[in-house]
Design a protein around this motif. Structure first.
Motif, PDB file in Angstrom:
ATOM      1  N   PRO A 212       0.799  -1.205   0.353  1.00 21.71           N
ATOM      2  CA  PRO A 212       0.144   0.231   0.024  1.00 21.71           C
ATOM      3  C   PRO A 212       0.973   1.013   0.400  1.00 21.71           C
ATOM      4  CG  PRO A 212      -1.015  -1.845   1.730  1.00 21.71           C
ATOM      5  CD  PRO A 212       0.583  -1.994   0.814  1.00 21.71           C
ATOM      6  N   ARG A 213       1.682   1.358   0.549  1.00 15.84           N
ATOM      7  CA  ARG A 213       2.405   2.668   0.525  1.00 15.84           C
ATOM      8  C   ARG A 213       3.727   3.199  -0.248  1.00 15.84           C
ATOM      9  NH1 ARG A 213       5.021   6.106   5.528  1.00 15.84           N
ATOM     10  NH2 ARG A 213       3.522   4.590   6.432  1.00 15.84           N
ATOM     11  N   ALA A 214       3.487   1.924  -0.712  1.00 16.85           N
ATOM     12  CA  ALA A 214       4.528   1.867  -2.358  1.00 16.85           C
ATOM     13  C   ALA A 214       3.587   2.613  -3.406  1.00 16.85           C
ATOM     14  CB  ALA A 214       5.153   0.689  -2.555  1.00 16.85           C
ATOM     15  N   ARG A 215       2.360   2.195  -3.302  1.00 17.03           N
ATOM     16  CA  ARG A 215       1.297   1.958  -4.406  1.00 17.03           C
ATOM     17  C   ARG A 215       1.003   4.293  -3.756  1.00 17.03           C
ATOM     18  NH1 ARG A 215      -1.466  -2.773  -3.172  1.00 17.03           N
ATOM     19  NH2 ARG A 215      -2.945  -1.952  -2.113  1.00 17.03           N
ATOM     20  N   ALA A 216       0.735   3.875  -3.016  1.00 12.55           N
ATOM     21  CA  ALA A 216       0.736   5.438  -2.381  1.00 12.55           C
ATOM     22  C   ALA A 216       1.631   6.470  -2.660  1.00 12.55           C
ATOM     23  CB  ALA A 216       0.446   5.754  -0.771  1.00 12.55           C
ATOM     24  N   VAL A 217       2.611   5.931  -2.861  1.00 13.86           N
ATOM     25  CA  VAL A 217       3.652   7.108  -3.348  1.00 13.86           C
ATOM     26  C   VAL A 217       3.764   7.483  -4.857  1.00 13.86           C
ATOM     27  CG1 VAL A 217       6.548   7.143  -3.444  1.00 13.86           C
ATOM     28  CG2 VAL A 217       5.270   6.829  -1.611  1.00 13.86           C
ATOM     29  N   LEU A 218       3.422   6.058  -5.254  1.00 15.65           N
ATOM     30  CA  LEU A 218       3.459   6.549  -6.954  1.00 15.65           C
ATOM     31  C   LEU A 218       2.078   7.087  -7.691  1.00 15.65           C
ATOM     32  CD1 LEU A 218       4.301   2.454  -8.053  1.00 15.65           C
ATOM     33  CD2 LEU A 218       5.786   4.925  -8.241  1.00 15.65           C
ATOM     34  N   TYR A 219       1.050   6.871  -7.090  1.00 16.00           N
ATOM     35  CA  TYR A 219      -0.249   7.710  -6.997  1.00 16.00           C
ATOM     36  C   TYR A 219       0.513   9.342  -6.511  1.00 16.00           C
ATOM     37  CZ  TYR A 219      -4.991   9.347  -6.698  1.00 16.00           C
ATOM     38  OH  TYR A 219      -6.215  10.053  -7.009  1.00 16.00           O
ATOM     39  N   LEU A 220       0.577   9.140  -5.463  1.00 22.19           N
ATOM     40  CA  LEU A 220       0.460  11.226  -5.301  1.00 22.19           C
ATOM     41  C   LEU A 220       2.002  11.953  -6.268  1.00 22.19           C
ATOM     42  CD1 LEU A 220       1.085  10.978  -1.405  1.00 22.19           C
ATOM     43  CD2 LEU A 220      -1.188  11.551  -2.446  1.00 22.19           C
ATOM     44  N   GLN A 221       2.216  11.144  -6.286  1.00 22.62           N
ATOM     45  CA  GLN A 221       3.586  11.150  -7.243  1.00 22.62           C
ATOM     46  C   GLN A 221       3.335  11.324  -9.367  1.00 22.62           C
ATOM     47  OE1 GLN A 221       7.610   9.467  -7.397  1.00 22.62           O
ATOM     48  NE2 GLN A 221       8.766  11.501  -7.093  1.00 22.62           N
ATOM     49  N   GLU A 222       2.990  10.095  -9.580  1.00 25.05           N
ATOM     50  CA  GLU A 222       2.573  10.171 -10.749  1.00 25.05           C
ATOM     51  C   GLU A 222       1.297  11.090 -11.200  1.00 25.05           C
ATOM     52  OE1 GLU A 222       4.869   9.320 -13.547  1.00 25.05           O
ATOM     53  OE2 GLU A 222       6.711   9.155 -11.297  1.00 25.05           O
ATOM     54  N   VAL A 223       0.041  10.338 -10.671  1.00 22.16           N
ATOM     55  CA  VAL A 223      -1.099  11.091 -10.868  1.00 22.16           C
ATOM     56  C   VAL A 223      -1.298  12.162 -10.277  1.00 22.16           C
ATOM     57  CG1 VAL A 223      -3.431  10.365 -10.438  1.00 22.16           C
ATOM     58  CG2 VAL A 223      -2.108   8.456 -10.907  1.00 22.16           C
ATOM     59  N   GLU A 224      -1.424  12.385  -8.514  1.00 27.14           N
ATOM     60  CA  GLU A 224      -1.321  14.128  -8.488  1.00 27.14           C
ATOM     61  C   GLU A 224      -0.243  14.467  -8.835  1.00 27.14           C
ATOM     62  OE1 GLU A 224      -3.387  13.729  -4.561  1.00 27.14           O
ATOM     63  OE2 GLU A 224      -4.628  12.296  -5.351  1.00 27.14           O
ATOM     64  N   GLY A 225       0.993  14.852  -8.889  1.00 28.02           N
ATOM     65  CA  GLY A 225       1.662  15.369  -9.005  1.00 28.02           C
ATOM     66  C   GLY A 225       2.331  16.313  -7.949  1.00 28.02           C
ATOM     67  N   HIS A 226       2.579  15.463  -7.165  1.00 29.59           N
ATOM     68  CA  HIS A 226       3.086  15.858  -6.107  1.00 29.59           C
ATOM     69  C   HIS A 226       4.395  15.442  -6.227  1.00 29.59           C
ATOM     70  CE1 HIS A 226      -0.235  16.661  -3.420  1.00 29.59           C
ATOM     71  NE2 HIS A 226      -0.765  16.289  -4.253  1.00 29.59           N
ATOM     72  N   ARG A 227       5.081  16.307  -5.598  1.00 31.29           N
ATOM     73  CA  ARG A 227       6.885  16.140  -5.045  1.00 31.29           C
ATOM     74  C   ARG A 227       7.050  15.837  -4.253  1.00 31.29           C
ATOM     75  NH1 ARG A 227       6.425  21.635  -4.689  1.00 31.29           N
ATOM     76  NH2 ARG A 227       7.089  22.164  -2.936  1.00 31.29           N
ATOM     77  N   PRO A 228       8.719  14.573  -3.915  1.00 29.74           N
ATOM     78  CA  PRO A 228       8.707  13.804  -2.762  1.00 29.74           C
ATOM     79  C   PRO A 228       8.553  14.799  -1.343  1.00 29.74           C
ATOM     80  CG  PRO A 228       9.784  14.124  -4.710  1.00 29.74           C
ATOM     81  CD  PRO A 228       9.263  15.119  -5.135  1.00 29.74           C
ATOM     82  N   ALA A 229       9.265  15.693  -1.747  1.00 32.78           N
ATOM     83  CA  ALA A 229       8.908  16.376  -0.117  1.00 32.78           C
ATOM     84  C   ALA A 229       7.625  16.332   0.637  1.00 32.78           C
ATOM     85  CB  ALA A 229       9.263  17.413   0.146  1.00 32.78           C
ATOM     86  N   GLU A 230       6.558  16.986  -0.121  1.00 29.05           N
ATOM     87  CA  GLU A 230       5.002  17.049  -0.071  1.00 29.05           C
ATOM     88  C   GLU A 230       4.618  15.833  -0.168  1.00 29.05           C
ATOM     89  OE1 GLU A 230       3.343  20.401  -2.660  1.00 29.05           O
ATOM     90  OE2 GLU A 230       3.879  18.345  -4.021  1.00 29.05           O
ATOM     91  N   ILE A 231       4.885  14.525  -0.487  1.00 30.96           N
ATOM     92  CA  ILE A 231       4.502  13.147  -0.042  1.00 30.96           C
ATOM     93  C   ILE A 231       5.486  13.077   1.115  1.00 30.96           C
ATOM     94  CG2 ILE A 231       4.400  10.744  -0.741  1.00 30.96           C
ATOM     95  CD1 ILE A 231       5.068  12.108  -3.860  1.00 30.96           C
ATOM     96  N   GLY A 232       6.393  13.260   1.181  1.00 29.38           N
ATOM     97  CA  GLY A 232       6.950  12.597   2.448  1.00 29.38           C
ATOM     98  C   GLY A 232       6.716  13.486   3.932  1.00 29.38           C
ATOM     99  N   THR A 233       5.731  14.435   3.906  1.00 25.56           N
ATOM    100  CA  THR A 233       5.157  15.034   4.655  1.00 25.56           C
ATOM    101  C   THR A 233       3.702  14.004   4.866  1.00 25.56           C
ATOM    102  OG1 THR A 233       6.652  17.453   3.995  1.00 25.56           O
ATOM    103  CG2 THR A 233       4.159  17.074   5.532  1.00 25.56           C
ATOM    104  N   MET A 234       2.954  13.866   3.504  1.00 27.74           N
ATOM    105  CA  MET A 234       1.912  13.462   3.638  1.00 27.74           C
ATOM    106  C   MET A 234       1.790  11.956   4.459  1.00 27.74           C
ATOM    107  SD  MET A 234       0.166  14.309  -0.214  1.00 27.74           S
ATOM    108  CE  MET A 234       0.160  15.858  -0.608  1.00 27.74           C
TER     109      MET A 234
END
Length: 169
Positions: A115-137
């Motif tokens: 799930p965490r890997a899917r979350a990271v890919l979704y937030l980065q590839e689909v929603e376009g968040h930067r790694p720093a934002e994803i890390g915070t989330m």
């Protein structure tokens, strides 16, 4: 003491916040959760957990808090289902055909990731968040997000290459 008008205002703000966040949280839950659990159930469980601690409007970043909660719930569900499958196979000897449901889809390989890997890919590839934002989330460092995204993409390429037989010439 909170007056009646203040309480109604707080409840209205809370409802508006939930209404605005719900669609994106549901999409996130659909990606992060397994096929065995409804996205709405994950979102509802996350909301219930968050509201036990107080109003969502008191949180600095309610979206990030709820996404982290959804990701953790999906991870817990995955573990629980794994234990259940192992217990069933021990009792039954082998898995019965009807016990493990498979859902043919274009996303089947994605569901093989945690799930965490899917979350990271979704937030980065689909929603376009930067790694720093994803890390915070998700409560991760930026470096951990980049590393997990890289490993997850590599695993997805491997999963997809297993599916497509290579032609020999």
């Amino acid at each position: 003491m909170i007056g009646m008008r203040d309480r109604q205002s707080l409840e209205s703000a809370e409802q508006d916040l939930i209404r605005s966040l719900y669609p994106s949280l549901r999409r996130f839950a659909a990606v992060v959760g397994s096929a065995d659990i409804e996205p709405d159930d994950l979102v509802q469980d996350a909301l219930m957990r968050a509201l036990r601690h107080g109003p969502l409007t008191d949180l600095d970043n309610p979206s990030a808090y709820l996404r982290t909660c959804i990701c953790n719930l999906a991870k817990d569900t995955r573990r629980s289902l794994g234990r259940r499958r192992r217990a069933y196979s021990t009792v039954a000897g082998t898995m019965s055909e009807g016990f493990e449901q498979t859902y043919p889809s274009d996303c089947a390989e994605l569901l093989r990731l945690p799930p965490r890997a899917r979350a990271v890919l979704y937030l980065q590839e689909v929603e376009g968040h930067r790694p720093a934002e994803i890390g915070t989330m998700l409560g991760m460092t930026e470096t951990a997000v980049r590393s997990l995204a890289s490993r997850s993409r590599r695993r997805m390429r491997r999963f997809l290459s297993e599916e497509v037989p290579h032609a020999t010439t």
